[in-house]
Design an enzyme around this catalytic site. Structure first.
Site, PDB file in Angstrom:
ATOM      1  N   ARG A   1      -1.607  10.602  47.362  1.00 18.68           N
ATOM      2  CA  ARG A   1      -2.645   9.820  46.303  1.00 18.68           C
ATOM      3  C   ARG A   1      -3.731   9.718  46.974  1.00 18.68           C
ATOM      4  O   ARG A   1      -4.061   9.259  48.109  1.00 18.68           O
ATOM      5  CB  ARG A   1      -1.976   8.725  46.041  1.00 18.68           C
ATOM      6  CG  ARG A   1      -0.405   8.957  44.913  1.00 18.68           C
ATOM      7  CD  ARG A   1       0.094   7.635  44.627  1.00 18.68           C
ATOM      8  NE  ARG A   1       0.832   6.836  45.884  1.00 18.68           N
ATOM      9  CZ  ARG A   1      -0.024   5.911  46.191  1.00 18.68           C
ATOM     10  NH1 ARG A   1      -0.954   5.428  45.998  1.00 18.68           N
ATOM     11  NH2 ARG A   1       0.916   5.301  47.442  1.00 18.68           N
TER      12      ARG A   1
ATOM     13  N   TYR B   1      -1.534  17.401  43.748  1.00 19.68           N
ATOM     14  CA  TYR B   1      -0.443  16.675  44.688  1.00 19.68           C
ATOM     15  C   TYR B   1       0.113  15.661  43.945  1.00 19.68           C
ATOM     16  O   TYR B   1      -0.364  14.715  43.492  1.00 19.68           O
ATOM     17  CB  TYR B   1      -0.925  16.323  45.846  1.00 19.68           C
ATOM     18  CG  TYR B   1       0.232  16.099  46.833  1.00 19.68           C
ATOM     19  CD1 TYR B   1       0.722  16.971  47.659  1.00 19.68           C
ATOM     20  CD2 TYR B   1       0.626  14.694  47.037  1.00 19.68           C
ATOM     21  CE1 TYR B   1       1.819  16.579  48.441  1.00 19.68           C
ATOM     22  CE2 TYR B   1       1.582  14.388  47.856  1.00 19.68           C
ATOM     23  CZ  TYR B   1       1.997  15.217  48.534  1.00 19.68           C
ATOM     24  OH  TYR B   1       3.119  14.894  49.309  1.00 19.68           O
TER      25      TYR B   1
ATOM     26  N   LYS C   1       3.464   8.069  38.571  1.00 23.59           N
ATOM     27  CA  LYS C   1       2.552   6.599  38.803  1.00 23.59           C
ATOM     28  C   LYS C   1       1.901   6.393  37.655  1.00 23.59           C
ATOM     29  O   LYS C   1       1.451   5.201  37.387  1.00 23.59           O
ATOM     30  CB  LYS C   1       1.915   6.733  40.055  1.00 23.59           C
ATOM     31  CG  LYS C   1       2.793   6.833  41.382  1.00 23.59           C
ATOM     32  CD  LYS C   1       3.893   5.823  41.285  1.00 23.59           C
ATOM     33  CE  LYS C   1       5.071   5.555  42.523  1.00 23.59           C
ATOM     34  NZ  LYS C   1       5.025   6.009  43.748  1.00 23.59           N
TER      35      LYS C   1
ATOM     36  N   HIS D   1       7.500  -1.038  40.682  1.00 17.35           N
ATOM     37  CA  HIS D   1       7.387  -0.081  41.710  1.00 17.35           C
ATOM     38  C   HIS D   1       8.876  -0.344  42.629  1.00 17.35           C
ATOM     39  O   HIS D   1       8.823  -0.807  43.537  1.00 17.35           O
ATOM     40  CB  HIS D   1       6.261  -0.155  42.763  1.00 17.35           C
ATOM     41  CG  HIS D   1       6.194   1.263  43.414  1.00 17.35           C
ATOM     42  ND1 HIS D   1       5.373   1.187  44.802  1.00 17.35           N
ATOM     43  CD2 HIS D   1       6.741   2.353  43.689  1.00 17.35           C
ATOM     44  CE1 HIS D   1       5.397   2.291  45.370  1.00 17.35           C
ATOM     45  NE2 HIS D   1       6.261   3.170  44.685  1.00 17.35           N
TER      46      HIS D   1
ATOM     47  N   SER E   1       4.885   2.135  48.989  1.00 20.95           N
ATOM     48  CA  SER E   1       4.991   3.514  49.431  1.00 20.95           C
ATOM     49  C   SER E   1       5.563   3.936  50.883  1.00 20.95           C
ATOM     50  O   SER E   1       4.673   3.314  51.617  1.00 20.95           O
ATOM     51  CB  SER E   1       3.823   4.348  48.911  1.00 20.95           C
ATOM     52  OG  SER E   1       3.394   4.034  47.560  1.00 20.95           O
TER      53      SER E   1
ATOM     54  N   CYS F   1       8.052   2.877  52.413  1.00 19.45           N
ATOM     55  CA  CYS F   1       8.472   1.606  53.040  1.00 19.45           C
ATOM     56  C   CYS F   1      10.109   1.493  52.713  1.00 19.45           C
ATOM     57  O   CYS F   1      10.826   0.435  53.167  1.00 19.45           O
ATOM     58  CB  CYS F   1       7.730   0.404  52.703  1.00 19.45           C
ATOM     59  SG  CYS F   1       6.126   0.623  53.513  1.00 19.45           S
TER      60      CYS F   1
ATOM     61  N   ASP G   1      12.442   4.583  42.651  1.00 22.31           N
ATOM     62  CA  ASP G   1      10.937   4.464  42.746  1.00 22.31           C
ATOM     63  C   ASP G   1      10.680   3.511  41.817  1.00 22.31           C
ATOM     64  O   ASP G   1       9.752   2.764  41.935  1.00 22.31           O
ATOM     65  CB  ASP G   1      10.502   5.811  42.832  1.00 22.31           C
ATOM     66  CG  ASP G   1       8.647   5.701  43.272  1.00 22.31           C
ATOM     67  OD1 ASP G   1       8.747   5.137  44.382  1.00 22.31           O
ATOM     68  OD2 ASP G   1       8.035   6.029  42.753  1.00 22.31           O
TER      69      ASP G   1
ATOM     70  N   ARG H   1       7.251  16.000  51.216  1.00 21.35           N
ATOM     71  CA  ARG H   1       8.104  15.469  50.069  1.00 21.35           C
ATOM     72  C   ARG H   1       9.025  16.484  49.757  1.00 21.35           C
ATOM     73  O   ARG H   1       8.591  17.660  49.769  1.00 21.35           O
ATOM     74  CB  ARG H   1       7.437  14.946  48.958  1.00 21.35           C
ATOM     75  CG  ARG H   1       6.575  13.698  49.164  1.00 21.35           C
ATOM     76  CD  ARG H   1       6.373  12.531  48.582  1.00 21.35           C
ATOM     77  NE  ARG H   1       5.872  11.520  49.144  1.00 21.35           N
ATOM     78  CZ  ARG H   1       6.033  10.098  48.785  1.00 21.35           C
ATOM     79  NH1 ARG H   1       7.079   9.801  48.121  1.00 21.35           N
ATOM     80  NH2 ARG H   1       5.468   9.204  49.508  1.00 21.35           N
TER      81      ARG H   1
HETATM   82  P1  GTP Z   1       7.630   6.199  48.207  1.00 21.55           P
HETATM   83  O1  GTP Z   1       8.662   7.518  47.839  1.00 21.55           O
HETATM   84  O2  GTP Z   1       6.395   6.673  49.058  1.00 21.55           O
HETATM   85  O3  GTP Z   1       7.676   5.403  47.187  1.00 21.55           O
HETATM   86  O4  GTP Z   1       8.362   5.737  49.664  1.00 21.55           O
HETATM   87  P2  GTP Z   1       9.953   4.954  49.750  1.00 21.55           P
HETATM   88  O5  GTP Z   1       9.619   3.560  49.643  1.00 21.55           O
HETATM   89  O6  GTP Z   1      11.021   5.606  48.689  1.00 21.55           O
HETATM   90  O7  GTP Z   1      10.429   5.068  51.159  1.00 21.55           O
HETATM   91  P3  GTP Z   1      11.358   6.040  51.984  1.00 21.55           P
HETATM   92  O8  GTP Z   1      12.781   5.558  51.619  1.00 21.55           O
HETATM   93  O9  GTP Z   1      11.061   7.412  51.656  1.00 21.55           O
HETATM   94  O10 GTP Z   1      11.129   5.562  53.517  1.00 21.55           O
HETATM   95  C1  GTP Z   1       9.983   6.044  54.089  1.00 21.55           C
HETATM   96  C2  GTP Z   1      10.144   6.102  55.717  1.00 21.55           C
HETATM   97  O11 GTP Z   1      10.518   4.824  56.137  1.00 21.55           O
HETATM   98  C3  GTP Z   1      10.847   7.329  56.211  1.00 21.55           C
HETATM   99  O12 GTP Z   1      10.301   7.925  57.222  1.00 21.55           O
HETATM  100  C4  GTP Z   1      12.089   6.468  56.785  1.00 21.55           C
HETATM  101  O13 GTP Z   1      12.841   7.097  57.494  1.00 21.55           O
HETATM  102  C5  GTP Z   1      11.640   4.984  56.912  1.00 21.55           C
HETATM  103  N1  GTP Z   1      12.779   4.045  56.661  1.00 21.55           N
HETATM  104  C6  GTP Z   1      13.619   3.770  55.486  1.00 21.55           C
HETATM  105  N2  GTP Z   1      14.364   2.769  55.610  1.00 21.55           N
HETATM  106  C7  GTP Z   1      13.910   2.428  56.881  1.00 21.55           C
HETATM  107  C8  GTP Z   1      14.819   1.241  57.676  1.00 21.55           C
HETATM  108  O14 GTP Z   1      15.681   0.462  57.047  1.00 21.55           O
HETATM  109  N3  GTP Z   1      14.218   1.030  58.971  1.00 21.55           N
HETATM  110  C9  GTP Z   1      13.268   1.843  59.544  1.00 21.55           C
HETATM  111  N4  GTP Z   1      12.998   1.686  60.799  1.00 21.55           N
HETATM  112  N5  GTP Z   1      12.708   2.886  58.725  1.00 21.55           N
HETATM  113  C10 GTP Z   1      13.140   3.003  57.487  1.00 21.55           C
HETATM  114  C1  SPV Z   2       4.460   6.784  46.476  1.00 24.33           C
HETATM  115  O1  SPV Z   2       3.327   6.871  46.948  1.00 24.33           O
HETATM  116  O2  SPV Z   2       4.670   5.547  46.153  1.00 24.33           O
HETATM  117  C2  SPV Z   2       5.079   7.644  45.950  1.00 24.33           C
HETATM  118  C3  SPV Z   2       4.896   9.117  45.991  1.00 24.33           C
HETATM  119  O3  SPV Z   2       6.290   7.516  45.297  1.00 24.33           O
HETATM  120  S1  SPV Z   2       3.588   9.574  44.738  1.00 24.33           S
HETATM  121  O4  SPV Z   2       4.227  10.034  43.499  1.00 24.33           O
HETATM  122  O5  SPV Z   2       2.585  10.579  45.212  1.00 24.33           O
HETATM  123  O6  SPV Z   2       2.938   8.275  44.344  1.00 24.33           O
HETATM  124 MN    MN Z   3       6.760   5.192  45.389  1.00 21.56          MN
END
Ligand code: GTP
Ligand code: SPV
Ligand code: MN
Length: 606
Positions: free
Chosen positions: A83, A215, A224, A244, A266, A268, A293, A385
């Site tokens: 983004r 993208y 979003k 979110h 994002s 996290c 999400d 992704r």
């Molecule tokens: P968006 O799709 O961008 O909104 O991201 P999201 O909030 O869904 O994050 P996602 O679950 O994909 O995790 C993002 C990164 O954080 C990945 O590399 C995970 O491996 C890492 N991660 C997720 N949960 C944990 C956790 O409990 N501990 C740690 N250390 N890392 C984590």
């Molecule tokens: C985020 O960045 O929080 C996502 C990926 O979930 S995107 O669809 O690119 O915003």
């Molecule tokens: Mn997101």
């Protein structure tokens, strides 16, 4: 080419006679001048045809169809991998309505400026008309959008992420009071040049114009752009919340269900938390995914907050996803998945940093170049992704499609914080909970372009996604209290605290231990220890049995250091001030009271 007659599908059947839609498509076609217009019906045939075309045009690369049936790889332009917050605009009549946290453009100026870029942008290309629903088909809470795009990649992704095609046109209908009630999204990849890249939102017109990117969140306009930026504006106007947030159901061994929504910025941990598998200690406990999400939350007749997931698939972060960290995600992406910017192994499998097993000696990296395990570069882009259908998830909640949504008992906020913020804390009340959301901080990640790893305030994990003035958004949250007579309890968590550069808390499935305490607190079954900032687990209440880490490490993860917190709370002052006149006084007073209480506890005169 353009015509005002009703569009038909491949078999000649009329898709829609909606005059508003037909007129708008004709207008946008007159602007962008495509060679062809194709109306998408969402059928399996259409998917097959578009996929074949995408392969021929090298937009998609087939992966090993024995290992990964229906899976394809896409490599985006290396200048277009996340983004672009600096190129994202909220185009409201006044700058104040967009507020100090958003980039603003005058709507007239934006239409003129971006309109110039759209002029003739689809010459020699096909314009796809992609009707879609955000939310379950037929639900009162759902919204219809139509995205016009010149990207097959966008069509195929939207097909996974939303309820796409005929189902959306049927919901919109041809006549009637709501037949003009759809989001108008226009997208052209143009020449994918960051100099000519703009993501513009017109909340008052329910319109989105996106140009110059191919993208993710820049171009999958339902996600979003509609579900959060336009959605939050609609939520303020109509009295609901577009957030979110992931949504999950916790089922106890006795079959008791508790639904939780959680906002983490994002990259996290939302997808991981939403798909978590409890550790052995929690035999019989089950986690069901509703969404990973976005949550749209409305107050039900019973005064509780009900959440639906407007999406129909997952656009999840690949790096770090493994059978160890997230087995459900691994099962979900085994078929019918589009991978973007991951690495490819010699046998046509996918790979990324943090996937199971040994690092393959040689792969093709995300840019399409040979890569070896000795290479200093990453093989997969950190924001690479997968786009996977929700129905692939073995733990998809049976209520994921429920038109009324699921009742939320707890709301969790969390960020990526190496210091200060403890593992878990519960707000004393709604105001305190809104304060948790409003002051949420997190280290930046690869999900957006820019520097990674700097702590910034990301209120409610919505900083890049709030479609109006952030101070007003806080007011909206405070105001909602009077409508929610049975409010969820509000929590703050941090899985990412570090010591000597290492995470203190094991995270992932072990987060169940924290979730269990949250569920018990939400159901008023367990006590809590009062601190200045909120309730924390009493000694012994956090179930740590079978957890193989030293006790001091848990102590460090849960510690509250008053000096650190003083610096933290002081730092909110600057941020609150930056939000200007709309910033609710109640939150600033709460901040000052906290500072006074810290002083008092430390033995000062506060
Ligand atoms: P968006 O799709 O961008 O909104 O991201 P999201 O909030 O869904 O994050 P996602 O679950 O994909 O995790 C993002 C990164 O954080 C990945 O590399 C995970 O491996 C890492 N991660 C997720 N949960 C944990 C956790 O409990 N501990 C740690 N250390 N890392 C984590
Ligand atoms: C985020 O960045 O929080 C996502 C990926 O979930 S995107 O669809 O690119 O915003
Ligand atoms: Mn997101």
């Amino acid at each position: 080419m353009t015509s005002s007659s009703s569009p038909v599908d491949a078999s000649g059947k009329v898709l829609t006679s909606n005059p508003h839609l037909i007129k708008w498509v004709a207008e946008m076609a007159a602007l962008t001048k495509p060679d062809r217009i194709v109306w998408c019906d969402g059928s399996a045939d259409e998917k097959k045809k578009l996929t074949e075309e995408a392969v021929e045009l090298k937009i998609l690369e087939p992966l090993n169809q024995d290992k990964l049936p229906g899976c394809y790889l896409h490599r985006s332009n290396p200048n277009d991998v996340a983004r672009v917050e600096n190129l994202t605009f909220i185009c409201t009549p006044t700058k104040d309505e967009a507020g100090p946290t958003n980039n603003w453009m005058d709507p007239k100026e934006a239409y003129a400026k971006v309109g110039k870029l759209f002029d003739g942008s689809m010459k020699g290309r096909t314009m796809y008309v992609v009707p879609y629903i955000m939310g379950p088909a037929g639900s009162k809470l759902s919204k219809v959008g139509v995205e016009l795009t010149d990207s097959i990649y966008v069509v195929l992704n939207q097909r996974i992420m939303t309820r796409m095609g005929r189902v959306a046109l049927d919901m919109l209908g041809d006549t009637g009071p709501h037949s003009n009630d759809f989001n108008r999204g226009l997208h052209s990849t143009l020449d994918c040049n960051p100099e000519r890249r703009f993501i513009c939102h017109f909340p008052q017109d329910n319109t989105i114009w996106s140009v110059g990117s191919g993208y993710g969140g820049n171009v999958l306009l339902g996600k979003k752009c509609l579900a959060l930026r336009i959605g939050s504006y609609l939520g303020k106007t109509e009295g609901w919340l577009a957030e979110h947030m992931l949504i999950l159901g916790v089922e106890s061994p006795e079959g008791e269900m508790t639904y939780v929504a959680a906002a983490f910025p994002s990259a996290c941990g939302k997808t991981n938390f939403a798909m978590m598998i409890p550790p052995k200690r929690f035999k019989g406990w089950k986690i069901w995914t509703v969404g990973d999400d976005i949550a749209w939350m409305h107050v039900g007749d019973d005064g509780r907050l009900y959440a639906v997931n407007p999406e129909n698939g997952y656009f999840g972060v690949a790096p770090g996803t493994s059978y160890e960290s997230n087995p459900n995600a691994m099962k979900t992406i085994m078929k019918d998945t589009i991978f973007t910017n991951v690495a490819r192994t010699p046998d046509g499998d996918v790979w990324w940093e943090g996937k199971d097993g040994p690092v393959p000696p040689e792969v093709i990296d995300w840019k399409g170049n040979p890569w070896t395990s000795k290479s200093p570069e990453k093989a997969a882009h950190p924001n690479s992704r997968f786009t996977a259908p929700a129905k692939n998830n073995p733990w998809l909640s049976k209520f994921a499609d429920d038109p009324d949504g699921v009742p939320i008992s707890a709301i969790i906020f969390g960020g990526r914080r190496a210091t200060t913020v403890p593992l878990v804390m519960q707000a004393f009340n709604w105001l305190n909970g809104v304060f948790f959301g409003a002051t949420l901080g997190s280290e930046t990640t690869a999900a957006a372009t820019g520097k990674v790893g700097v702590v910034r305030r990301d209120p409610f994990a919505m900083l890049p996604f709030c479609g109006y003035n952030m101070g007003e958004y806080f007011q909206h949250w405070l105001k909602m209290q009077s409508k929610i007579t049975h409010p969820p309890k509000i929590f703050l968590v941090n899985w990412f605290r570090k010591k000597d550069g290492k995470f203190l808390w094991p995270g992932f499935g072990e987060n169940m231990r924290v979730l269990k305490w949250i569920v018990d607190r939400a159901r008023l079954r367990v006590g809590g220890q009062e601190t200045v900032f909120g309730w924390v687990p009493k000694a012994g209440d956090l179930d740590l049995s079978g957890l193989n880490i030293p006790h001091e490490q848990v102590d460090d993860a849960t510690n509250i250091d008053l000096d650190e917190w003083q610096t933290e709370v002081e730092s909110y002052g600057e941020f609150f001030k930056s939000l200007g006149a709309e910033m609710p006084r109640a939150l600033e007073l709460h901040r000052e009271l906290l500072l006074a209480r810290i002083e008092a506890v430390k033995g000062g005169h506060g």
